[in-house]
Design a protein around this motif. Structure first.
Motif, PDB file in Angstrom:
ATOM      1  N   ASN A 175       0.815  -1.209   0.000  1.00 32.47           N
ATOM      2  CA  ASN A 175       0.000   0.000   0.000  1.00 32.47           C
ATOM      3  C   ASN A 175       0.854   1.267   0.000  1.00 32.47           C
ATOM      4  O   ASN A 175       0.372   2.347  -0.323  1.00 32.47           O
ATOM      5  CB  ASN A 175      -0.923   0.013   1.225  1.00 32.47           C
ATOM      6  CG  ASN A 175      -1.929  -1.133   1.180  1.00 32.47           C
ATOM      7  OD1 ASN A 175      -2.443  -1.477   0.117  1.00 32.47           O
ATOM      8  ND2 ASN A 175      -2.200  -1.735   2.328  1.00 32.47           N
ATOM      9  N   SER A 176       2.099   1.129   0.411  1.00 28.20           N
ATOM     10  CA  SER A 176       3.065   2.222   0.399  1.00 28.20           C
ATOM     11  C   SER A 176       4.442   1.600   0.192  1.00 28.20           C
ATOM     12  O   SER A 176       4.590   0.369   0.228  1.00 28.20           O
ATOM     13  CB  SER A 176       3.028   2.996   1.725  1.00 28.20           C
ATOM     14  OG  SER A 176       3.455   2.165   2.800  1.00 28.20           O
ATOM     15  N   ILE A 177       5.461   2.439  -0.012  1.00 29.61           N
ATOM     16  CA  ILE A 177       6.813   1.912  -0.178  1.00 29.61           C
ATOM     17  C   ILE A 177       7.248   1.164   1.080  1.00 29.61           C
ATOM     18  O   ILE A 177       7.797   0.072   1.024  1.00 29.61           O
ATOM     19  CB  ILE A 177       7.805   3.046  -0.509  1.00 29.61           C
ATOM     20  CG1 ILE A 177       7.441   3.687  -1.850  1.00 29.61           C
ATOM     21  CG2 ILE A 177       9.245   2.518  -0.563  1.00 29.61           C
ATOM     22  CD1 ILE A 177       8.275   4.906  -2.199  1.00 29.61           C
ATOM     23  N   GLU A 178       6.951   1.788   2.255  1.00 25.13           N
ATOM     24  CA  GLU A 178       7.321   1.141   3.516  1.00 25.13           C
ATOM     25  C   GLU A 178       6.612  -0.197   3.677  1.00 25.13           C
ATOM     26  O   GLU A 178       7.195  -1.175   4.148  1.00 25.13           O
ATOM     27  CB  GLU A 178       6.965   2.056   4.693  1.00 25.13           C
ATOM     28  CG  GLU A 178       7.801   3.322   4.765  1.00 25.13           C
ATOM     29  CD  GLU A 178       7.246   4.468   3.944  1.00 25.13           C
ATOM     30  OE1 GLU A 178       7.691   5.596   4.148  1.00 25.13           O
ATOM     31  OE2 GLU A 178       6.363   4.225   3.099  1.00 25.13           O
ATOM     32  N   ASP A 179       5.333  -0.252   3.275  1.00 25.29           N
ATOM     33  CA  ASP A 179       4.567  -1.493   3.395  1.00 25.29           C
ATOM     34  C   ASP A 179       5.134  -2.573   2.474  1.00 25.29           C
ATOM     35  O   ASP A 179       5.243  -3.743   2.855  1.00 25.29           O
ATOM     36  CB  ASP A 179       3.100  -1.221   3.056  1.00 25.29           C
ATOM     37  CG  ASP A 179       2.243  -2.472   3.180  1.00 25.29           C
ATOM     38  OD1 ASP A 179       1.541  -2.816   2.210  1.00 25.29           O
ATOM     39  OD2 ASP A 179       2.273  -3.106   4.259  1.00 25.29           O
ATOM     40  N   ALA A 180       5.513  -2.183   1.247  1.00 23.33           N
ATOM     41  CA  ALA A 180       6.095  -3.151   0.309  1.00 23.33           C
ATOM     42  C   ALA A 180       7.397  -3.720   0.858  1.00 23.33           C
ATOM     43  O   ALA A 180       7.663  -4.922   0.755  1.00 23.33           O
ATOM     44  CB  ALA A 180       6.322  -2.490  -1.050  1.00 23.33           C
ATOM     45  N   VAL A 181       8.231  -2.855   1.473  1.00 27.02           N
ATOM     46  CA  VAL A 181       9.478  -3.321   2.070  1.00 27.02           C
ATOM     47  C   VAL A 181       9.186  -4.280   3.218  1.00 27.02           C
ATOM     48  O   VAL A 181       9.846  -5.319   3.373  1.00 27.02           O
ATOM     49  CB  VAL A 181      10.330  -2.126   2.555  1.00 27.02           C
ATOM     50  CG1 VAL A 181      11.517  -2.602   3.396  1.00 27.02           C
ATOM     51  CG2 VAL A 181      10.828  -1.309   1.366  1.00 27.02           C
ATOM     52  N   ALA A 182       8.169  -3.953   4.028  1.00 29.83           N
ATOM     53  CA  ALA A 182       7.800  -4.824   5.147  1.00 29.83           C
ATOM     54  C   ALA A 182       7.323  -6.184   4.648  1.00 29.83           C
ATOM     55  O   ALA A 182       7.647  -7.227   5.233  1.00 29.83           O
ATOM     56  CB  ALA A 182       6.718  -4.157   5.998  1.00 29.83           C
ATOM     57  N   VAL A 183       6.554  -6.191   3.562  1.00 26.89           N
ATOM     58  CA  VAL A 183       6.078  -7.449   2.986  1.00 26.89           C
ATOM     59  C   VAL A 183       7.258  -8.286   2.505  1.00 26.89           C
ATOM     60  O   VAL A 183       7.318  -9.502   2.708  1.00 26.89           O
ATOM     61  CB  VAL A 183       5.097  -7.170   1.821  1.00 26.89           C
ATOM     62  CG1 VAL A 183       4.766  -8.457   1.070  1.00 26.89           C
ATOM     63  CG2 VAL A 183       3.816  -6.530   2.337  1.00 26.89           C
ATOM     64  N   ALA A 184       8.226  -7.622   1.852  1.00 29.23           N
ATOM     65  CA  ALA A 184       9.409  -8.339   1.364  1.00 29.23           C
ATOM     66  C   ALA A 184      10.208  -8.919   2.521  1.00 29.23           C
ATOM     67  O   ALA A 184      10.665 -10.069   2.471  1.00 29.23           O
ATOM     68  CB  ALA A 184      10.280  -7.392   0.537  1.00 29.23           C
ATOM     69  N   ALA A 227       9.068  -9.731   5.471  1.00 28.11           N
ATOM     70  CA  ALA A 227       8.304 -10.826   6.062  1.00 28.11           C
ATOM     71  C   ALA A 227       8.448 -12.095   5.229  1.00 28.11           C
ATOM     72  O   ALA A 227       8.588 -13.200   5.761  1.00 28.11           O
ATOM     73  CB  ALA A 227       6.833 -10.424   6.176  1.00 28.11           C
ATOM     74  N   ARG A 228       8.441 -11.923   3.909  1.00 27.90           N
ATOM     75  CA  ARG A 228       8.587 -13.084   3.028  1.00 27.90           C
ATOM     76  C   ARG A 228       9.963 -13.722   3.189  1.00 27.90           C
ATOM     77  O   ARG A 228      10.118 -14.929   3.078  1.00 27.90           O
ATOM     78  CB  ARG A 228       8.356 -12.668   1.579  1.00 27.90           C
ATOM     79  CG  ARG A 228       8.462 -13.807   0.583  1.00 27.90           C
ATOM     80  CD  ARG A 228       7.931 -13.407  -0.769  1.00 27.90           C
ATOM     81  NE  ARG A 228       8.203 -14.403  -1.776  1.00 27.90           N
ATOM     82  CZ  ARG A 228       7.865 -14.304  -3.056  1.00 27.90           C
ATOM     83  NH1 ARG A 228       7.208 -13.236  -3.462  1.00 27.90           N
ATOM     84  NH2 ARG A 228       8.170 -15.254  -3.912  1.00 27.90           N
ATOM     85  N   LEU A 229      10.961 -12.898   3.477  1.00 28.45           N
ATOM     86  CA  LEU A 229      12.307 -13.421   3.697  1.00 28.45           C
ATOM     87  C   LEU A 229      12.470 -14.033   5.084  1.00 28.45           C
ATOM     88  O   LEU A 229      13.477 -14.663   5.379  1.00 28.45           O
ATOM     89  CB  LEU A 229      13.337 -12.295   3.548  1.00 28.45           C
ATOM     90  CG  LEU A 229      13.622 -11.799   2.125  1.00 28.45           C
ATOM     91  CD1 LEU A 229      14.488 -10.568   2.181  1.00 28.45           C
ATOM     92  CD2 LEU A 229      14.281 -12.885   1.301  1.00 28.45           C
ATOM     93  N   GLY A 230      11.477 -13.798   5.957  1.00 29.08           N
ATOM     94  CA  GLY A 230      11.595 -14.253   7.326  1.00 29.08           C
ATOM     95  C   GLY A 230      12.341 -13.261   8.182  1.00 29.08           C
ATOM     96  O   GLY A 230      12.708 -13.551   9.320  1.00 29.08           O
ATOM     97  N   ALA A 231      12.568 -12.047   7.614  1.00 29.83           N
ATOM     98  CA  ALA A 231      13.305 -11.026   8.355  1.00 29.83           C
ATOM     99  C   ALA A 231      12.395 -10.190   9.229  1.00 29.83           C
ATOM    100  O   ALA A 231      12.870  -9.393  10.017  1.00 29.83           O
ATOM    101  CB  ALA A 231      14.040 -10.114   7.376  1.00 29.83           C
ATOM    102  N   GLY A 232      11.102 -10.371   9.108  1.00 30.54           N
ATOM    103  CA  GLY A 232      10.197  -9.544   9.883  1.00 30.54           C
ATOM    104  C   GLY A 232       9.907 -10.102  11.255  1.00 30.54           C
ATOM    105  O   GLY A 232       9.255  -9.465  12.074  1.00 30.54           O
ATOM    106  N   GLY A 233      10.379 -11.295  11.555  1.00 26.63           N
ATOM    107  CA  GLY A 233      10.065 -11.922  12.829  1.00 26.63           C
ATOM    108  C   GLY A 233      11.146 -11.743  13.848  1.00 26.63           C
ATOM    109  O   GLY A 233      11.573 -12.691  14.495  1.00 26.63           O
ATOM    110  N   GLY A 234      11.629 -10.521  13.990  1.00 28.75           N
ATOM    111  CA  GLY A 234      12.595 -10.237  15.036  1.00 28.75           C
ATOM    112  C   GLY A 234      14.034 -10.342  14.595  1.00 28.75           C
ATOM    113  O   GLY A 234      14.937 -10.193  15.398  1.00 28.75           O
ATOM    114  N   VAL A 235      14.280 -10.618  13.314  1.00 28.68           N
ATOM    115  CA  VAL A 235      15.663 -10.677  12.825  1.00 28.68           C
ATOM    116  C   VAL A 235      16.077  -9.282  12.416  1.00 28.68           C
ATOM    117  O   VAL A 235      15.505  -8.709  11.493  1.00 28.68           O
ATOM    118  CB  VAL A 235      15.781 -11.627  11.609  1.00 28.68           C
ATOM    119  CG1 VAL A 235      17.208 -11.658  11.107  1.00 28.68           C
ATOM    120  CG2 VAL A 235      15.291 -13.012  11.985  1.00 28.68           C
ATOM    121  N   PRO A 236      17.033  -8.668  13.099  1.00 29.57           N
ATOM    122  CA  PRO A 236      17.399  -7.291  12.783  1.00 29.57           C
ATOM    123  C   PRO A 236      18.158  -7.197  11.468  1.00 29.57           C
ATOM    124  O   PRO A 236      18.885  -8.102  11.095  1.00 29.57           O
ATOM    125  CB  PRO A 236      18.308  -6.882  13.952  1.00 29.57           C
ATOM    126  CG  PRO A 236      18.922  -8.174  14.404  1.00 29.57           C
ATOM    127  CD  PRO A 236      17.860  -9.231  14.183  1.00 29.57           C
TER     128      PRO A 236
END
Length: 217
Positions: free
Chosen positions: A40-49, A51-60
């Motif tokens: 929905n935004s650039i930030e959201d697209a980055v967050a989706v990417a 999460a797909r990489l598994g980087a959104g679950g607490g991996v800095p």
């Protein structure tokens, strides 16, 4: 955040920006594109990417998201499109006094402008190439013949050299150009100045010409 966002996750790089006005995040490993997602935004697209990489679950990430400088940032949809034909003409005029020995301007008029190097086959050249659909200008190195396979082979390494020399700038290896011959793109938005584009072309030639000539000979 406005413009473009770059996030590094280990060996991977996430580049978020606008593609045809749509927020998109591209995930790269070195110069290879692994996948792209929208949001929905650039930030959201980055967050989706992430999460797909598994980087959104607490991996800095190794480095926090950074805004790319204005000349490298994608324009916002509210900005009226710039006349890229006029920008192309201005960039070529600004590049003329910066040309090194053996570098000449080729054909293209308002659609593109090829930059030839003495001793190179015409199908291996530099080029100012506007994209009206994406509202950007490419400062590029093109390989358009299979007879220059040696140059095709060094494009990923050249891309890394250019990226290191132009930190924060969008530098892309396109392996699918002209049947897989490939090209190197330094991508600027239509808000870039003619002088910025001309100096980028000068820098691209300085950084890559010796290695291309070695590969050709």
């Amino acid at each position: 955040m406005g413009g473009m966002i770059i996030v590094e996750e280990g060996a991977l790089r996430i580049v978020g920006g606008l593609v045809d006005g749509r927020p998109v995040a591209i995930v790269q490993e070195a110069d290879d594109v692994l996948f792209r997602v929208s949001g929905n935004s650039i930030e959201d697209a980055v967050a989706v990417a992430r999460a797909r990489l598994g980087a959104g679950g607490g991996v800095p990430s190794q480095r926090a998201p950074v805004d790319v400088p204005v000349d490298a940032a994608a324009p916002t949809p509210s900005v009226p499109p710039r006349d890229l034909r006029a920008l192309l003409r201005a960039a070529v005029a600004a590049f003329d006094p910066l040309r090194s020995e053996g570098v000449t301007e080729g054909p293209g008029k308002d659609r593109y402008r090829k930059i030839y190097v003495a001793g190179w086959p015409a199908l291996v050249h530099y080029e100012f190439l506007p994209s009206h659909a994406r509202r950007h200008m490419g400062v590029e190195l093109h390989v358009e013949t299979e007879k220059a396979a040696a140059v095709t082979g060094i494009l990923p390494a050249l891309c890394a050299v250019v990226r290191d020399a132009m930190p924060g700038q969008a530098v892309v290896h396109d392996p699918n150009w002209v049947g897989g011959c490939g090209r190197l793109q330094v991508v600027f938005p239509d808000t870039a100045t003619a002088d910025t584009l001309a100096r980028a072309m000068q820098q691209l030639i300085v950084l890559t010409r010796p290695r291309v000539e070695a590969a050709l000979h």
